[in-house]
Design a protein around this motif. Sequence first.
Motif, short mmCIF file in Angstrom:
data_model
loop_
_atom_site.label_atom_id
_atom_site.label_comp_id
_atom_site.label_asym_id
_atom_site.label_seq_id
_atom_site.Cartn_x
_atom_site.Cartn_y
_atom_site.Cartn_z
N ASP A 57 1.36 7.05 3.49
CA ASP A 57 2.76 7.42 3.56
C ASP A 57 3.56 6.40 4.36
OD1 ASP A 57 1.45 9.52 2.76
OD2 ASP A 57 1.81 10.96 4.50
N SER A 66 8.75 7.05 -2.91
CA SER A 66 7.42 7.76 -2.50
C SER A 66 7.38 8.80 -3.69
CB SER A 66 7.69 8.28 -1.15
OG SER A 66 6.72 9.20 -0.77
N ILE A 117 -0.72 4.64 0.27
CA ILE A 117 -0.96 6.31 0.16
C ILE A 117 -1.18 6.92 1.57
CG2 ILE A 117 -2.41 8.05 -0.90
CD1 ILE A 117 -3.29 6.00 -2.83
N GLY A 168 2.70 9.48 -0.41
CA GLY A 168 2.27 8.27 -0.63
C GLY A 168 3.57 7.37 -1.23
#
Length: 317
Positions: free
Chosen positions: A54, A95, A52, A78
């Motif tokens: 990224d 994502s 989360i 994320g």
Amino acid sequence: MYALSVKKENAHADCIWSCDWGRLTIGSQTEDGIGSPPPPSEEEEILVTGGIDDIVRVWNYRDGEISLRHQLTDHSLGVVSVALSPDGTKLASSSLDSAILLWDTENGSKIATMENGPVDAWTVLFSPDSQYIVSGSHSGMVNLYNCTTGKAEHSLDTKGKFTLSLAFAPDGKYLASGAIDGIIAVFDMASKKLVHTLEGHAMPIRSLCFSPDSKKLITGSDDGHIKMYDVAHATLVGTMSGHTSWVLAVSFSPDNEHFVSSSSDGQVKVWEVATKQCVHTFTEHSDQVWSVRYNKEGNKLMSVSDDKTINVYSIPV
């Protein structure tokens, strides 16, 4: 012996949602002009995690140590799914920012961005021949992207709801998708047609996986149950219960005789296919366990969790 062999704490700055385990062959595969054999190629164990925070992280796993190989930071939200190609050379990630990215595992460079527009790509995976990246979407469509061009080449209509999970049969014959309403769609990949709709669960299907011989399909759902199907006949052959909460991931062992499940109850369970019984439960995570994978030999297992930890376990074979 079932045992925790490595624990990598704070592997990400936030919850880890996805992982994969593969092997990368390093070194020349070709003979030189004189016809002497190629230099020995080296195989490296690669772990991949998406969080989360990224970030996609690629790890080397050697002699029981997990060390960071690459940190891939192109996603802006994320990372919900990561997948290695069968030969380990490529990595796909999706994502919440709607991007599907393709990476070179060895050097960490970005190869391509899949042109998927503003759709929620949830699960990504490679076709067994590594030609396509497959992704599900909110509309219930399953899209196949060409790995070379990044363009969508086929769309499969599940005729259902938001596709949460996907699995390819190792022999390439079938593709299965699991939806948010508990419906499983099975496609014949030669004809690209929907051949079976399985209504085994009444709640979201977070994960599904074919057996190595491509004959069975297991599904894990928010209803807390795991179901096993005979693929050719589309029949339910068993229901396994044992988790006390959502089943977030299921994955078959390379031995075809065991599979593993993980859950928001924080547990990782190893199951025997023949008896449909749980043979071991790992309780080393302190929060929900989103993803779990075997290594190629089937003697190790990795899991990732909201507790930001990567765990690697030893499994008797």
